[in-house]
Design a protein around this motif. Structure first.
Motif, PDB file in Angstrom:
ATOM      1  N   SER A  78      13.220  13.055  -2.347  1.00  0.00           N
ATOM      2  CA  SER A  78      13.472  13.394  -0.944  1.00  0.00           C
ATOM      3  C   SER A  78      12.355  12.866  -0.045  1.00  0.00           C
ATOM      4  O   SER A  78      12.613  12.401   1.070  1.00  0.00           O
ATOM      5  N   LEU A  79      11.118  12.931  -0.516  1.00  0.00           N
ATOM      6  CA  LEU A  79       9.996  12.402   0.259  1.00  0.00           C
ATOM      7  C   LEU A  79      10.113  10.894   0.468  1.00  0.00           C
ATOM      8  O   LEU A  79       9.850  10.395   1.567  1.00  0.00           O
ATOM      9  N   GLN A  80      10.517  10.190  -0.577  1.00  0.00           N
ATOM     10  CA  GLN A  80      10.687   8.736  -0.435  1.00  0.00           C
ATOM     11  C   GLN A  80      11.737   8.422   0.624  1.00  0.00           C
ATOM     12  O   GLN A  80      11.545   7.530   1.454  1.00  0.00           O
ATOM     13  N   THR A  81      12.829   9.160   0.590  1.00  0.00           N
ATOM     14  CA  THR A  81      13.893   8.957   1.576  1.00  0.00           C
ATOM     15  C   THR A  81      13.379   9.247   2.982  1.00  0.00           C
ATOM     16  O   THR A  81      13.610   8.470   3.926  1.00  0.00           O
ATOM     17  N   ALA A  82      12.676  10.357   3.143  1.00  0.00           N
ATOM     18  CA  ALA A  82      12.158  10.739   4.460  1.00  0.00           C
ATOM     19  C   ALA A  82      11.115   9.738   4.957  1.00  0.00           C
ATOM     20  O   ALA A  82      11.088   9.398   6.146  1.00  0.00           O
ATOM     21  N   ARG A  83      10.263   9.258   4.070  1.00  0.00           N
ATOM     22  CA  ARG A  83       9.239   8.286   4.482  1.00  0.00           C
ATOM     23  C   ARG A  83       9.858   6.950   4.874  1.00  0.00           C
ATOM     24  O   ARG A  83       9.403   6.302   5.818  1.00  0.00           O
ATOM     25  N   THR A  84      10.905   6.560   4.170  1.00  0.00           N
ATOM     26  CA  THR A  84      11.615   5.326   4.542  1.00  0.00           C
ATOM     27  C   THR A  84      12.253   5.486   5.917  1.00  0.00           C
ATOM     28  O   THR A  84      12.159   4.595   6.773  1.00  0.00           O
ATOM     29  N   ALA A  85      12.884   6.630   6.143  1.00  0.00           N
ATOM     30  CA  ALA A  85      13.504   6.892   7.444  1.00  0.00           C
ATOM     31  C   ALA A  85      12.445   6.960   8.545  1.00  0.00           C
ATOM     32  O   ALA A  85      12.660   6.466   9.662  1.00  0.00           O
ATOM     33  N   GLY A 156       0.730   7.937  -3.420  1.00  0.00           N
ATOM     34  CA  GLY A 156       0.999   8.380  -2.067  1.00  0.00           C
ATOM     35  C   GLY A 156       1.052   7.227  -1.091  1.00  0.00           C
ATOM     36  O   GLY A 156       0.658   6.108  -1.383  1.00  0.00           O
ATOM     37  N   PHE A 157       1.551   7.524   0.073  1.00  0.00           N
ATOM     38  CA  PHE A 157       1.600   6.525   1.116  1.00  0.00           C
ATOM     39  C   PHE A 157       0.268   6.566   1.849  1.00  0.00           C
ATOM     40  O   PHE A 157      -0.610   7.344   1.520  1.00  0.00           O
ATOM     41  N   GLY A 158       0.110   5.759   2.859  1.00  0.00           N
ATOM     42  CA  GLY A 158      -1.140   5.643   3.591  1.00  0.00           C
ATOM     43  C   GLY A 158      -1.604   6.957   4.175  1.00  0.00           C
ATOM     44  O   GLY A 158      -0.963   7.995   4.008  1.00  0.00           O
ATOM     45  N   PRO A 159      -2.732   6.938   4.909  1.00  0.00           N
ATOM     46  CA  PRO A 159      -3.325   8.174   5.395  1.00  0.00           C
ATOM     47  C   PRO A 159      -2.457   8.944   6.389  1.00  0.00           C
ATOM     48  O   PRO A 159      -2.692  10.116   6.633  1.00  0.00           O
ATOM     49  N   HIS A 160      -1.444   8.291   6.936  1.00  0.00           N
ATOM     50  CA  HIS A 160      -0.562   8.994   7.870  1.00  0.00           C
ATOM     51  C   HIS A 160       0.788   9.316   7.259  1.00  0.00           C
ATOM     52  O   HIS A 160       1.711   9.694   7.960  1.00  0.00           O
ATOM     53  N   GLY A 161       0.931   9.130   5.919  1.00  0.00           N
ATOM     54  CA  GLY A 161       2.148   9.526   5.238  1.00  0.00           C
ATOM     55  C   GLY A 161       3.262   8.523   5.239  1.00  0.00           C
ATOM     56  O   GLY A 161       4.365   8.829   4.868  1.00  0.00           O
ATOM     57  N   PHE A 162       3.005   7.287   5.684  1.00  0.00           N
ATOM     58  CA  PHE A 162       4.054   6.282   5.626  1.00  0.00           C
ATOM     59  C   PHE A 162       3.465   4.949   5.190  1.00  0.00           C
ATOM     60  O   PHE A 162       2.281   4.717   5.331  1.00  0.00           O
ATOM     61  N   ALA A 163       4.314   4.107   4.642  1.00  0.00           N
ATOM     62  CA  ALA A 163       3.872   2.832   4.103  1.00  0.00           C
ATOM     63  C   ALA A 163       3.294   1.965   5.207  1.00  0.00           C
ATOM     64  O   ALA A 163       3.725   1.998   6.345  1.00  0.00           O
ATOM     65  N   GLY A 164       2.287   1.179   4.843  1.00  0.00           N
ATOM     66  CA  GLY A 164       1.719   0.225   5.766  1.00  0.00           C
ATOM     67  C   GLY A 164       0.714   0.829   6.727  1.00  0.00           C
ATOM     68  O   GLY A 164       0.321   0.205   7.706  1.00  0.00           O
ATOM     69  N   SER A 165       0.255   2.022   6.477  1.00  0.00           N
ATOM     70  CA  SER A 165      -0.686   2.663   7.394  1.00  0.00           C
ATOM     71  C   SER A 165      -2.077   2.642   6.808  1.00  0.00           C
ATOM     72  O   SER A 165      -2.636   3.653   6.458  1.00  0.00           O
ATOM     73  N   HIS A 166      -2.625   1.492   6.683  1.00  0.00           N
ATOM     74  CA  HIS A 166      -3.969   1.405   6.099  1.00  0.00           C
ATOM     75  C   HIS A 166      -4.987   1.245   7.183  1.00  0.00           C
ATOM     76  O   HIS A 166      -5.169   0.517   7.952  1.00  0.00           O
TER      77      HIS A 166
END
Length: 166
Positions: A78-85, A156-166
């Motif tokens: 569910s987290l993967q789906t929410a992060r993609t959205a 985990g994803f980047g520091p803000h919880g989504f991909a590409g947030s480095h």
């Protein structure tokens, strides 16, 4: 002089051919992630070593941590789906969806903490007083610094919880 160059060239070509053969035969498959059973078995083995669990405690711990891992797997999906959205909403400047997905991610993070804490509490309850003392020295949730998982953990994803947030 040319007599020495020819054997060196042959040696160099032979070495390159051998190296190419070794590199060509190397496996390029992606490793398979561990199964729930493997994760739980490793966790119970580690805790058995650290706390000297009895066979009965090992059986109970296996049940506790299997339930936990099953819950966490569903939450991770569910987290993967929410992060993609969320990422889609960010790139589309869709502020309403950003708010909705951010709230959903917060709820799912809370569910992860709940699953981990519930499993830790159930496991703690089956320990003897001596084992409980040892368990407490292992750190948050008995998994050392950062606990068994959670924020800052692998994958985990980047520091803000989504991909590409480095």
């Amino acid at each position: 002089m040319q007599r020495l160059l020819l054997p060196r060239r042959i040696l160099a070509v032979t070495a390159l051919a051998a190296l190419a053969g070794v590199l060509g035969s190397a496996q390029t498959t992606t490793p398979t992630p561990p199964t729930t059973a493997q994760i739980v078995a490793n966790q119970v083995a580690r805790l058995t070593k650290l706390l000297d669990l009895t066979s009965s405690q090992q059986t109970q711990a296996t049940t506790i941590f299997t339930t936990e891992q099953t819950s966490l797997a569903a939450i991770r999906t569910s987290l993967q789906t929410a992060r993609t959205a969320l990422q889609t909403a960010i790139t589309g400047n869709d502020t309403a969806t950003i708010g909705t997905e951010a709230a959903q991610i917060g709820t799912l993070d809370g569910q992860q903490v709940l699953a981990q804490a519930t499993a830790s509490a159930a496991f703690y309850a089956i320990l003897t007083a001596d084992q409980q003392s040892k368990f407490e020295t292992l750190g948050p949730l008995g998994g050392g610094p950062g606990g068994f998982g959670g924020p800052g953990g692998p994958g985990g994803f980047g520091p803000h919880g989504f991909a590409g947030s480095h």
